[in-house]
Scaffold this motif. Sequence first.
Motif, PDB file in Angstrom:
ATOM      1  N   ASN A  57       2.305  14.669  -8.513  1.00  0.00           N
ATOM      2  CA  ASN A  57       3.127  15.451  -8.672  1.00  0.00           C
ATOM      3  C   ASN A  57       3.438  15.215 -10.356  1.00  0.00           C
ATOM      4  OD1 ASN A  57       3.576  16.451  -6.143  1.00  0.00           O
ATOM      5  ND2 ASN A  57       4.742  14.448  -5.552  1.00  0.00           N
TER       6      ASN A  57
ATOM      7  N   TYR B 121       1.277   6.494  -6.660  1.00  0.00           N
ATOM      8  CA  TYR B 121      -0.093   7.480  -6.462  1.00  0.00           C
ATOM      9  C   TYR B 121       0.025   9.137  -6.798  1.00  0.00           C
ATOM     10  CZ  TYR B 121      -2.940   4.201  -7.062  1.00  0.00           C
ATOM     11  OH  TYR B 121      -3.974   2.392  -7.422  1.00  0.00           O
ATOM     12  N   SER B 122       1.790   9.701  -5.407  1.00  0.00           N
ATOM     13  CA  SER B 122       1.684  11.063  -5.156  1.00  0.00           C
ATOM     14  C   SER B 122       2.958  10.799  -6.394  1.00  0.00           C
ATOM     15  CB  SER B 122       2.700  10.140  -4.102  1.00  0.00           C
ATOM     16  OG  SER B 122       3.438  11.740  -3.627  1.00  0.00           O
TER      17      SER B 122
ATOM     18  N   ILE C 161       0.767  -1.339   0.066  1.00  0.00           N
ATOM     19  CA  ILE C 161       0.303   0.255   0.138  1.00  0.00           C
ATOM     20  C   ILE C 161       0.756   1.576  -0.321  1.00  0.00           C
ATOM     21  CG2 ILE C 161      -1.552   0.916   1.563  1.00  0.00           C
ATOM     22  CD1 ILE C 161      -2.641  -1.418   2.506  1.00  0.00           C
ATOM     23  N   LEU C 162       1.782   1.674   1.025  1.00  0.00           N
ATOM     24  CA  LEU C 162       3.123   1.912   1.643  1.00  0.00           C
ATOM     25  C   LEU C 162       3.545   2.629  -0.669  1.00  0.00           C
ATOM     26  CD1 LEU C 162       4.460   4.459   2.829  1.00  0.00           C
ATOM     27  CD2 LEU C 162       6.272   2.496   3.115  1.00  0.00           C
ATOM     28  N   ARG C 163       4.204   1.545  -0.942  1.00  0.00           N
ATOM     29  CA  ARG C 163       4.573   1.654  -2.793  1.00  0.00           C
ATOM     30  C   ARG C 163       3.771   2.799  -3.285  1.00  0.00           C
ATOM     31  NH1 ARG C 163       6.512  -3.515  -5.564  1.00  0.00           N
ATOM     32  NH2 ARG C 163       8.225  -1.934  -7.185  1.00  0.00           N
ATOM     33  N   LYS C 164       2.314   1.586  -3.371  1.00  0.00           N
ATOM     34  CA  LYS C 164       0.772   2.192  -4.214  1.00  0.00           C
ATOM     35  C   LYS C 164       0.759   3.794  -3.756  1.00  0.00           C
ATOM     36  CE  LYS C 164      -1.607  -1.294  -5.239  1.00  0.00           C
ATOM     37  NZ  LYS C 164      -2.754  -1.794  -4.741  1.00  0.00           N
ATOM     38  N   ASN C 165       1.232   4.113  -2.499  1.00  0.00           N
ATOM     39  CA  ASN C 165       0.709   5.781  -2.341  1.00  0.00           C
ATOM     40  C   ASN C 165       1.377   6.364  -3.045  1.00  0.00           C
ATOM     41  OD1 ASN C 165      -1.893   5.668  -1.276  1.00  0.00           O
ATOM     42  ND2 ASN C 165      -0.712   5.348   1.111  1.00  0.00           N
ATOM     43  N   LEU C 166       3.316   5.834  -3.026  1.00  0.00           N
ATOM     44  CA  LEU C 166       3.895   7.122  -3.080  1.00  0.00           C
ATOM     45  C   LEU C 166       4.455   6.671  -4.921  1.00  0.00           C
ATOM     46  CD1 LEU C 166       7.505   5.065  -1.453  1.00  0.00           C
ATOM     47  CD2 LEU C 166       6.519   7.429  -1.321  1.00  0.00           C
TER      48      LEU C 166
END
Length: 84
Positions: free
Chosen positions: A14, A9-10, A2-7
């Motif tokens: 950007n 997506y982030s 999930i953290l990887r997906k958020n990164l």
Amino acid sequence: MILRKNLVYSGIINVVKGVLEMAENTAVDYKELYLQMQTAVVSLSKTLEEVQKENKDLKEEVEYLKRKLFGTKSEKAKTLGFEG
């Protein structure tokens, strides 16, 4: 994961923000360029009209001076006192 997906997506967000900012800046630049070009066209049109008027005036002056200098022989003879 999930953290990887958020990164990811982030990062995508950007990049999209950056692209949108560039598009806005480019649009502003194009608007400014368009306004500058419009001003230049108006200025050049005015200059062209002035030059065309000056050209017309000079042509008229040349024609006048040619008539005065190269008038008919009888006119020259009269001014020189050959005809009586």
